[in-house]
Design an enzyme around this catalytic site. Sequence first.
Site, PDB file in Angstrom:
ATOM      1  N   VAL A  10       0.848  -1.195   0.000  1.00  0.00           N
ATOM      2  CA  VAL A  10       0.000   0.000   0.000  1.00  0.00           C
ATOM      3  C   VAL A  10       0.881   1.241   0.000  1.00  0.00           C
ATOM      4  O   VAL A  10       1.921   1.283   0.677  1.00  0.00           O
ATOM      5  CB  VAL A  10      -0.928  -0.005   1.234  1.00  0.00           C
ATOM      6  CG1 VAL A  10      -1.639   1.327   1.401  1.00  0.00           C
ATOM      7  CG2 VAL A  10      -1.943  -1.136   1.115  1.00  0.00           C
ATOM      8  N   PRO A  13       1.089   8.886   1.076  1.00  0.00           N
ATOM      9  CA  PRO A  13       1.815  10.128   0.795  1.00  0.00           C
ATOM     10  C   PRO A  13       2.935  10.337   1.808  1.00  0.00           C
ATOM     11  O   PRO A  13       2.765  10.083   3.011  1.00  0.00           O
ATOM     12  CB  PRO A  13       0.734  11.200   0.927  1.00  0.00           C
ATOM     13  CG  PRO A  13      -0.550  10.489   0.601  1.00  0.00           C
ATOM     14  CD  PRO A  13      -0.362   9.111   1.186  1.00  0.00           C
ATOM     15  N   ALA A  14       4.079  10.797   1.340  1.00  0.00           N
ATOM     16  CA  ALA A  14       5.213  11.015   2.236  1.00  0.00           C
ATOM     17  C   ALA A  14       4.948  12.158   3.210  1.00  0.00           C
ATOM     18  O   ALA A  14       5.489  12.173   4.312  1.00  0.00           O
ATOM     19  CB  ALA A  14       6.469  11.296   1.417  1.00  0.00           C
ATOM     20  N   LEU A  15       4.119  13.086   2.807  1.00  0.00           N
ATOM     21  CA  LEU A  15       3.787  14.233   3.642  1.00  0.00           C
ATOM     22  C   LEU A  15       2.289  14.232   3.911  1.00  0.00           C
ATOM     23  O   LEU A  15       1.476  14.284   2.984  1.00  0.00           O
ATOM     24  CB  LEU A  15       4.187  15.532   2.927  1.00  0.00           C
ATOM     25  CG  LEU A  15       3.846  16.856   3.611  1.00  0.00           C
ATOM     26  CD1 LEU A  15       4.550  16.978   4.953  1.00  0.00           C
ATOM     27  CD2 LEU A  15       4.215  18.031   2.713  1.00  0.00           C
ATOM     28  N   GLY A  16       1.925  14.136   5.179  1.00  0.00           N
ATOM     29  CA  GLY A  16       0.526  14.129   5.555  1.00  0.00           C
ATOM     30  C   GLY A  16       0.184  15.328   6.419  1.00  0.00           C
ATOM     31  O   GLY A  16       1.024  16.196   6.677  1.00  0.00           O
ATOM     32  N   GLY A  18      -1.620  16.422  10.162  1.00  0.00           N
ATOM     33  CA  GLY A  18      -2.058  15.952  11.458  1.00  0.00           C
ATOM     34  C   GLY A  18      -3.012  16.913  12.130  1.00  0.00           C
ATOM     35  O   GLY A  18      -2.992  18.120  11.864  1.00  0.00           O
ATOM     36  N   ASP A  43      -4.160  12.434   9.300  1.00  0.00           N
ATOM     37  CA  ASP A  43      -3.921  11.598  10.466  1.00  0.00           C
ATOM     38  C   ASP A  43      -4.703  12.141  11.653  1.00  0.00           C
ATOM     39  O   ASP A  43      -4.545  13.292  12.041  1.00  0.00           O
ATOM     40  CB  ASP A  43      -2.430  11.584  10.804  1.00  0.00           C
ATOM     41  CG  ASP A  43      -2.153  10.909  12.141  1.00  0.00           C
ATOM     42  OD1 ASP A  43      -2.173   9.657  12.170  1.00  0.00           O
ATOM     43  OD2 ASP A  43      -1.941  11.615  13.146  1.00  0.00           O
ATOM     44  N   TYR A  48      -8.140  12.130  20.030  1.00  0.00           N
ATOM     45  CA  TYR A  48      -8.133  13.559  19.691  1.00  0.00           C
ATOM     46  C   TYR A  48      -9.529  14.173  19.773  1.00  0.00           C
ATOM     47  O   TYR A  48      -9.667  15.393  19.863  1.00  0.00           O
ATOM     48  CB  TYR A  48      -7.594  13.792  18.276  1.00  0.00           C
ATOM     49  CG  TYR A  48      -6.180  13.346  18.023  1.00  0.00           C
ATOM     50  CD1 TYR A  48      -5.347  12.924  19.056  1.00  0.00           C
ATOM     51  CD2 TYR A  48      -5.673  13.332  16.721  1.00  0.00           C
ATOM     52  CE1 TYR A  48      -4.052  12.499  18.802  1.00  0.00           C
ATOM     53  CE2 TYR A  48      -4.373  12.928  16.464  1.00  0.00           C
ATOM     54  CZ  TYR A  48      -3.567  12.504  17.500  1.00  0.00           C
ATOM     55  OH  TYR A  48      -2.286  12.090  17.236  1.00  0.00           O
ATOM     56  N   LYS A  73      -6.286   6.134  15.089  1.00  0.00           N
ATOM     57  CA  LYS A  73      -5.628   5.324  16.112  1.00  0.00           C
ATOM     58  C   LYS A  73      -6.640   4.834  17.152  1.00  0.00           C
ATOM     59  O   LYS A  73      -7.542   5.580  17.536  1.00  0.00           O
ATOM     60  CB  LYS A  73      -4.545   6.148  16.833  1.00  0.00           C
ATOM     61  CG  LYS A  73      -3.573   6.864  15.905  1.00  0.00           C
ATOM     62  CD  LYS A  73      -2.636   7.769  16.670  1.00  0.00           C
ATOM     63  CE  LYS A  73      -1.857   8.667  15.737  1.00  0.00           C
ATOM     64  NZ  LYS A  73      -2.708   9.715  15.114  1.00  0.00           N
ATOM     65  N   HIS A 106      -2.389   3.349  19.512  1.00  0.00           N
ATOM     66  CA  HIS A 106      -1.861   4.661  19.874  1.00  0.00           C
ATOM     67  C   HIS A 106      -0.671   4.582  20.837  1.00  0.00           C
ATOM     68  O   HIS A 106       0.191   5.454  20.836  1.00  0.00           O
ATOM     69  CB  HIS A 106      -2.975   5.495  20.514  1.00  0.00           C
ATOM     70  CG  HIS A 106      -2.795   6.959  20.346  1.00  0.00           C
ATOM     71  ND1 HIS A 106      -3.838   7.830  20.162  1.00  0.00           N
ATOM     72  CD2 HIS A 106      -1.696   7.735  20.339  1.00  0.00           C
ATOM     73  CE1 HIS A 106      -3.385   9.065  20.041  1.00  0.00           C
ATOM     74  NE2 HIS A 106      -2.081   9.030  20.151  1.00  0.00           N
TER      75      HIS A 106
END
Length: 292
Positions: A10, A13-16, A18, A43, A48, A73, A106
């Site tokens: 799978v 993306p390298a940059l997400g 949060g 994310d 949260y 999570k 988590h």
Amino acid sequence: MHELTLNNGVTIPALGFGVFQTPPDETRAAVDAALATGYRHIDTAAAYGNERQVGEAIAGSGVDRSDVFVETKIWISDYGYDETLHGFEKAARKLGVDQIDLLILHQALPSDFDKTIGAYRALEKLLADADVRAIGVSNFMVEHLTALLDAVDVVPAVNQIEVHPYFAQREVQAFGVEHGIVTQAWAPIGGITFYRDSGHTSTLEDPSIGEIATAHGKSPAQVMLRWHLQQGRQVIPKSVRPERIAENFDVFDFALTDAELATIDGLETGKRGGPEPADVTLAAWGRPVPED
């Protein structure tokens, strides 16, 4: 968009983006801005309290659901096999999705690791049933990863841990490389919690990082994100300010030299900003995750 391939094939993306510590009433606007900027990985986490707002933002964004990589999570209060299966149901309902792209535990909960193992086996079932596309962990140290791998069948796809120039957790990262576990960096530019509680100033004010930023015509935050990306980590910066959200995304048009990477590596302090994983117990940190 630059991507990383997880150990089950799978891509992520390298940059997400949060949303830790983003209040629910600010989350939708922040995710709206991130998706409009071009982020395609969001994310969040049950703990949260903003999964619903993340889901609303994705649904109302105009971006096809298949183009957004959704990660959340399971909180420690929902550990255990049956409890974690129910935790998935709660998360999917709040997010408004049938399938979660990446579902992770988590914390390691070392004081009750049997519950941790049960929770992870539930993730394995969810993966086998295609309710999730990939599974992983967060804040697991080497001893936790070793114990987990001895007890389960599926190697975690990611381990989301605190990584920034002042605290890199290289031993944990090296274990991940050895076993094909991608390191996801939370607090990738240091984070308010770190410099407030650790006795250090902000990484954003570090003179060495500032010099590198000036040399490239970039901000210190952009330099730190680039440092992560060039070293193979997946990063999830957060902000609620549209201009900062856009700035953090603009990191693919320059490269740091080996010397610059080494300079940033040399800023290690050995001081953790987040809680010690061993201190995370149900007695101290457990709290019910609402159904809705």
